[in-house]
Design an enzyme around this catalytic site. Structure first.
Site, PDB file in Angstrom:
ATOM      1  CG  ASP A  49      -0.367   0.079   2.585  1.00  0.00           C
ATOM      2  OD1 ASP A  49       0.958  -0.329   2.705  1.00  0.00           O
ATOM      3  OD2 ASP A  49      -0.961   0.266   3.520  1.00  0.00           O
ATOM      4  CB  SER A  50       4.790   1.960   0.173  1.00  0.00           C
ATOM      5  OG  SER A  50       4.935   0.674  -0.761  1.00  0.00           O
ATOM      6  CG  ASP A  88       0.424  -4.276   1.963  1.00  0.00           C
ATOM      7  OD1 ASP A  88       0.529  -5.027   2.825  1.00  0.00           O
ATOM      8  OD2 ASP A  88       1.187  -3.087   2.282  1.00  0.00           O
ATOM      9  CE  LYS A 118       3.251  -6.308   3.852  1.00  0.00           C
ATOM     10  NZ  LYS A 118       2.638  -5.066   4.754  1.00  0.00           N
ATOM     11  CD  GLU A 187       7.551  -0.219   7.841  1.00  0.00           C
ATOM     12  OE1 GLU A 187       6.610  -0.913   7.294  1.00  0.00           O
ATOM     13  OE2 GLU A 187       7.618   0.698   7.414  1.00  0.00           O
TER      14      GLU A 187
HETATM   15  N1  LIG Z   1       8.878   4.931  -0.449  1.00  0.00           N
HETATM   16  C1  LIG Z   1       8.412   4.299   0.898  1.00  0.00           C
HETATM   17  N2  LIG Z   1       9.314   3.626   1.449  1.00  0.00           N
HETATM   18  C2  LIG Z   1       9.064   2.854   2.532  1.00  0.00           C
HETATM   19  O1  LIG Z   1       9.712   2.209   3.010  1.00  0.00           O
HETATM   20  C3  LIG Z   1       7.619   3.030   2.967  1.00  0.00           C
HETATM   21  C4  LIG Z   1       6.768   3.838   2.285  1.00  0.00           C
HETATM   22  N3  LIG Z   1       7.167   4.695   1.312  1.00  0.00           N
HETATM   23  N4  LIG Z   1       5.430   4.095   2.615  1.00  0.00           N
HETATM   24  C5  LIG Z   1       4.912   3.147   3.783  1.00  0.00           C
HETATM   25  C6  LIG Z   1       5.969   2.958   4.838  1.00  0.00           C
HETATM   26  C7  LIG Z   1       6.455   4.141   5.646  1.00  0.00           C
HETATM   27  N5  LIG Z   1       7.815   3.961   5.640  1.00  0.00           N
HETATM   28  C8  LIG Z   1       8.701   4.788   6.534  1.00  0.00           C
HETATM   29  C9  LIG Z   1       8.725   6.072   6.059  1.00  0.00           C
HETATM   30  C10 LIG Z   1       9.741   7.027   6.712  1.00  0.00           C
HETATM   31  C11 LIG Z   1      10.346   6.805   7.643  1.00  0.00           C
HETATM   32  C12 LIG Z   1      11.262   7.519   8.308  1.00  0.00           C
HETATM   33  O2  LIG Z   1      11.164   8.853   7.926  1.00  0.00           O
HETATM   34  N6  LIG Z   1      12.024   7.390   9.454  1.00  0.00           N
HETATM   35  C13 LIG Z   1      13.027   8.067  10.034  1.00  0.00           C
HETATM   36  C14 LIG Z   1      12.994   7.629  11.450  1.00  0.00           C
HETATM   37  C15 LIG Z   1      12.192   7.982  12.434  1.00  0.00           C
HETATM   38  C16 LIG Z   1      12.634   7.410  13.879  1.00  0.00           C
HETATM   39  O3  LIG Z   1      13.753   7.116  14.180  1.00  0.00           O
HETATM   40  O4  LIG Z   1      11.793   7.391  14.810  1.00  0.00           O
HETATM   41  C17 LIG Z   1      14.263   8.058   9.282  1.00  0.00           C
HETATM   42  O5  LIG Z   1      14.978   9.009   9.422  1.00  0.00           O
HETATM   43  O6  LIG Z   1      14.640   7.220   8.380  1.00  0.00           O
HETATM   44  C18 LIG Z   1      10.479   5.362   8.246  1.00  0.00           C
HETATM   45  C19 LIG Z   1       9.497   4.376   7.546  1.00  0.00           C
HETATM   46  C20 LIG Z   1       8.137   2.787   5.402  1.00  0.00           C
HETATM   47  N7  LIG Z   1       7.202   2.567   4.309  1.00  0.00           N
HETATM   48  C1  LIG Z   2       7.082  -1.478   3.335  1.00  0.00           C
HETATM   49  C2  LIG Z   2       6.647  -2.748   2.887  1.00  0.00           C
HETATM   50  C3  LIG Z   2       6.594  -3.905   3.975  1.00  0.00           C
HETATM   51  C4  LIG Z   2       4.716  -2.308   2.823  1.00  0.00           C
HETATM   52  O1  LIG Z   2       4.091  -2.943   3.555  1.00  0.00           O
HETATM   53  C5  LIG Z   2       4.503  -1.478   1.690  1.00  0.00           C
HETATM   54  O2  LIG Z   2       5.325  -1.237   0.646  1.00  0.00           O
HETATM   55  O3  LIG Z   2       3.377  -1.287   1.693  1.00  0.00           O
HETATM   56 MG   LIG Z   3       2.285  -1.671   3.498  1.00  0.00          MG
END
Ligand SMILES: Nc1nc(=O)c2c([nH]1)NC[C@@H]1CN(c3ccc(C(=O)N[C@@H](CCC(=O)O)C(=O)O)cc3)CN21
Ligand SMILES: CC(C)C(=O)C(=O)O
Ligand SMILES: [Mg+2]
Length: 269
Positions: A49-50, A88, A118, A187
């Site tokens: 769903d991303s 998803d 999922k 995740e």
């Molecule tokens: N393009 C994309 N990639 C992904 O992996 C992803 C999506 N979209 N959409 C759904 C979720 C959202 N995701 C994400 C998006 C952003 C962060 C993020 O910015 N994390 C911070 C850390 C924050 C913390 O430490 O609490 C980072 O700096 O990486 C993490 C997961 C993973 N998934």
């Molecule tokens: C990041 C993966 C595990 C996901 O759920 C997604 O792409 O939606």
């Molecule tokens: Mg997802």
């Protein structure tokens, strides 16, 4: 008549049997032509769903409609022949009750031809996971950072920073495993917690921002290809597609303007 034998897809039991074995390779894909490439190397492909954020510019995955998941699911099934395809379940299509989840999961499987669904959530989704698997729908679970709950969590927050929260995450993973999930995505959680859960439960763990000790890894394809200008920290960028696309588009624009495109090779005489 083609004499080529149809290639049988990777099955759910084959993925489940990889616990503690050769690492499981997976990527997301939302699109027929890219999925055909990923299909050569991935054990399973997730239509995540991303796609709402990556393909459609949404700020989170909360607004993704079921019909959109089904359209992209169909595209990826059509474009592939080998990998298991997992789709998803989007926010709002499974949380209400096991019966609602079954109706929507069955629709996804019948209309896309995918091999599994999922859904996000630990303990609270265990009853639903049991209900679906008992009725012929293989379920991949997803715990840790669950993007569909980002409004409750206050954003995309890494889980397990506070060791007091570890037992909750361990119980979530154990609950979905015992409920019949064939694998679980872990995740956005601190590495030692993901490694600990991987040792504790009987089903393969698929890490994203988790641990190299997980039984497999997944990334969003566009992130690892270099198309996302601001990828999360856990992404390793293996490609340079953003720049490659820009260079190609720029060359095309230049050639249209100076009339060198189309040339004789691209015109009907
Ligand atoms: N393009 C994309 N990639 C992904 O992996 C992803 C999506 N979209 N959409 C759904 C979720 C959202 N995701 C994400 C998006 C952003 C962060 C993020 O910015 N994390 C911070 C850390 C924050 C913390 O430490 O609490 C980072 O700096 O990486 C993490 C997961 C993973 N998934
Ligand atoms: C990041 C993966 C595990 C996901 O759920 C997604 O792409 O939606
Ligand atoms: Mg997802």
């Amino acid at each position: 008549m083609s004499t080529q034998k149809p290639i049988r897809r990777v099955t759910v039991p084959q993925i489940a049997a990889r616990k503690g074995g050769d690492p499981i390779v997976s990527l997301t894909s939302y699109h027929a032509h890219t999925a055909a490439i990923v299909d050569k190397y991935a054990d399973f492909i997730l239509v995540g769903d991303s796609l709402g954020m990556v393909m459609h510019g949404m700020e989170s995955t909360v607004g993704v409609p079921l019909d959109l998941m089904i359209m992209h699911g169909k595209a990826v099934v059509r474009g592939t022949q080998r990998a298991l395809i997992v789709v998803d379940m989007p926010f709002g299509t499974y949380e209400e009750s096991p019966a609602v989840a079954f109706r929507n999961a069955a629709r996804i499987m019948k209309e896309t031809g995918c091999g599994a669904v999922k859904l996000e959530g630990g303990k609270r989704m265990a009853e639903t996971i049991h209900f679906l698997t008992e009725r012929g729908i293989p379920v991949m679970a997803h715990t840790g950072l669950t993007p569909q709950s980002s409004h409750v969590m206050g954003g995309f927050k890494t889980q397990g920073r506070d060791e007091d929260s570890w037992p909750m995450h361990e119980e979530d993973a154990k609950a979905v495993s015992e409920a019949g999930a064939f694998a679980i995505v872990l995740e956005g959680m601190v590495e030692p917690l993901a490694a600990k859960i991987t040792k504790q439960i009987a089903i393969p763990t698929i890490g994203i921002g988790a641990s190299a000790d997980c039984d497999g890894q997944i990334l969003v394809l566009e992130d690892m290809l270099g198309l996302n200008p601001k990828p999360p920290k856990f992404v390793k960028v293996y490609g340079d597609l953003g720049n490659q696309i820009e260079n190609a588009v720029k060359s095309y624009a230049d050639e249209v303007k100076d009339r060198s495109f189309p040339s004789a090779a691209q015109t009907y005489t």
